[in-house]
Scaffold this active site. Structure first.
Site, PDB file in Angstrom:
ATOM      1  N   HIS A   1      -9.112  -3.924  -1.783  1.00 55.15           N
ATOM      2  CA  HIS A   1      -8.103  -3.120  -1.095  1.00 55.15           C
ATOM      3  C   HIS A   1      -8.392  -1.625  -1.271  1.00 55.15           C
ATOM      4  O   HIS A   1      -8.414  -0.868  -0.292  1.00 55.15           O
ATOM      5  CB  HIS A   1      -6.709  -3.470  -1.647  1.00 55.15           C
ATOM      6  CG  HIS A   1      -5.601  -2.633  -1.079  1.00 55.15           C
ATOM      7  ND1 HIS A   1      -4.587  -3.156  -0.319  1.00 55.15           N
ATOM      8  CD2 HIS A   1      -5.347  -1.304  -1.158  1.00 55.15           C
ATOM      9  CE1 HIS A   1      -3.767  -2.178   0.044  1.00 55.15           C
ATOM     10  NE2 HIS A   1      -4.208  -1.048  -0.463  1.00 55.15           N
ATOM     11  N   GLU A   2      -8.621  -1.208  -2.523  1.00 57.19           N
ATOM     12  CA  GLU A   2      -8.845   0.224  -2.785  1.00 57.19           C
ATOM     13  C   GLU A   2     -10.158   0.700  -2.177  1.00 57.19           C
ATOM     14  O   GLU A   2     -10.229   1.793  -1.607  1.00 57.19           O
ATOM     15  CB  GLU A   2      -8.835   0.518  -4.288  1.00 57.19           C
ATOM     16  CG  GLU A   2      -7.494   0.278  -4.978  1.00 57.19           C
ATOM     17  CD  GLU A   2      -6.322   0.969  -4.298  1.00 57.19           C
ATOM     18  OE1 GLU A   2      -6.510   2.037  -3.677  1.00 57.19           O
ATOM     19  OE2 GLU A   2      -5.203   0.429  -4.375  1.00 57.19           O
TER      20      GLU A   2
ATOM     21  N   HIS B   1     -10.202   1.536   1.461  1.00 61.11           N
ATOM     22  CA  HIS B   1      -9.688   2.868   1.818  1.00 61.11           C
ATOM     23  C   HIS B   1     -10.820   3.876   1.975  1.00 61.11           C
ATOM     24  O   HIS B   1     -10.727   4.808   2.770  1.00 61.11           O
ATOM     25  CB  HIS B   1      -8.741   3.385   0.721  1.00 61.11           C
ATOM     26  CG  HIS B   1      -7.334   2.887   0.846  1.00 61.11           C
ATOM     27  ND1 HIS B   1      -6.557   3.122   1.956  1.00 61.11           N
ATOM     28  CD2 HIS B   1      -6.549   2.195  -0.011  1.00 61.11           C
ATOM     29  CE1 HIS B   1      -5.361   2.575   1.780  1.00 61.11           C
ATOM     30  NE2 HIS B   1      -5.324   1.998   0.596  1.00 61.11           N
TER      31      HIS B   1
ATOM     32  N   CYS C   1       0.848  -1.198   0.000  1.00 59.15           N
ATOM     33  CA  CYS C   1       0.000   0.000   0.000  1.00 59.15           C
ATOM     34  C   CYS C   1       0.881   1.245   0.000  1.00 59.15           C
ATOM     35  O   CYS C   1       1.848   1.307   0.761  1.00 59.15           O
ATOM     36  CB  CYS C   1      -0.887  -0.025   1.245  1.00 59.15           C
ATOM     37  SG  CYS C   1      -2.021   1.361   1.352  1.00 59.15           S
TER      38      CYS C   1
END
Ligand code: ZN
Length: 181
Positions: free
Chosen positions: A143-144, A147, A101
């Site tokens: 994952h994105e 965020h 990341c």
């Protein structure tokens, strides 16, 4: 413009980002922001970036995977913009990848996530879209999009024993995995 990266510890990474209205998506301000996000993603060498990582608490993420090869699987996703995304898991089965990341530089961690998902989102011209993804792309998306909910991959580690510095990952883990392939 290249925007500075917010690193782990910055509270903006822990907030649920604000949803974005269609009027904003159709504005000139949004086009500038999107260009800044794209330039920043390329500058830092990410395959994805989320607005909070650049200090903007809005539900916008970019992903671009071109000829990325993971575990013998080639994945291509042209530059895509995900606004106000909602994820649905299509498969209870999970798969693990070593994730990195931009907000946690120098480290990698092994994270297991559902292997097949559906994402509903708005694109950069304000249209509602749906994407079904599996394999590595499903992990990158999760994952994105995490965020945008204030979640980092380290929150999803099963054990801190599967967290490594990049150099040690290259030396001790990557080569071992290659021999399994
Ligand atoms: Zn990240």
């Amino acid at each position: 413009m290249i925007l500075p990266i917010c690193r782990m510890g910055n509270p903006i990474l822990r907030r649920v980002a604000d949803t974005v209205g269609r009027e904003f998506v159709l504005s000139g301000e949004f086009k500038i922001l999107l260009k800044d996000m794209e330039n920043s993603m390329r500058h830092y060498g990410g395959i994805g970036i989320a607005a909070p990582q650049l200090g903007i608490s809005k539900q916008i993420a970019l992903i671009e995977l071109l000829g990325v090869n993971r575990y013998g699987q080639e994945i291509n996703l042209p530059l895509s913009v995900f606004i106000n995304p909602k994820i649905e898991f299509l498969d209870q089965e999970v798969q693990g990848f070593w994730e990195g990341c931009l907000s946690i530089p120098g480290l990698r961690g092994y994270v297991k996530r559902p292997r097949k998902i559906k994402v509903n989102y708005m694109d950069e011209i304000g249209q509602e879209r749906e994407l079904i993804a599996e394999g590595f792309l499903a992990t990158v998306l999760q994952h994105e999009l995490d965020h945008l909910q204030g979640i980092l991959y380290v929150d999803r580690l099963e054990t801190s024993k599967e967290l490594s510095y990049q150099e040690e990952y290259d030396e001790f883990i990557l080569n071992k995995e290659k021999s399994i392939d």
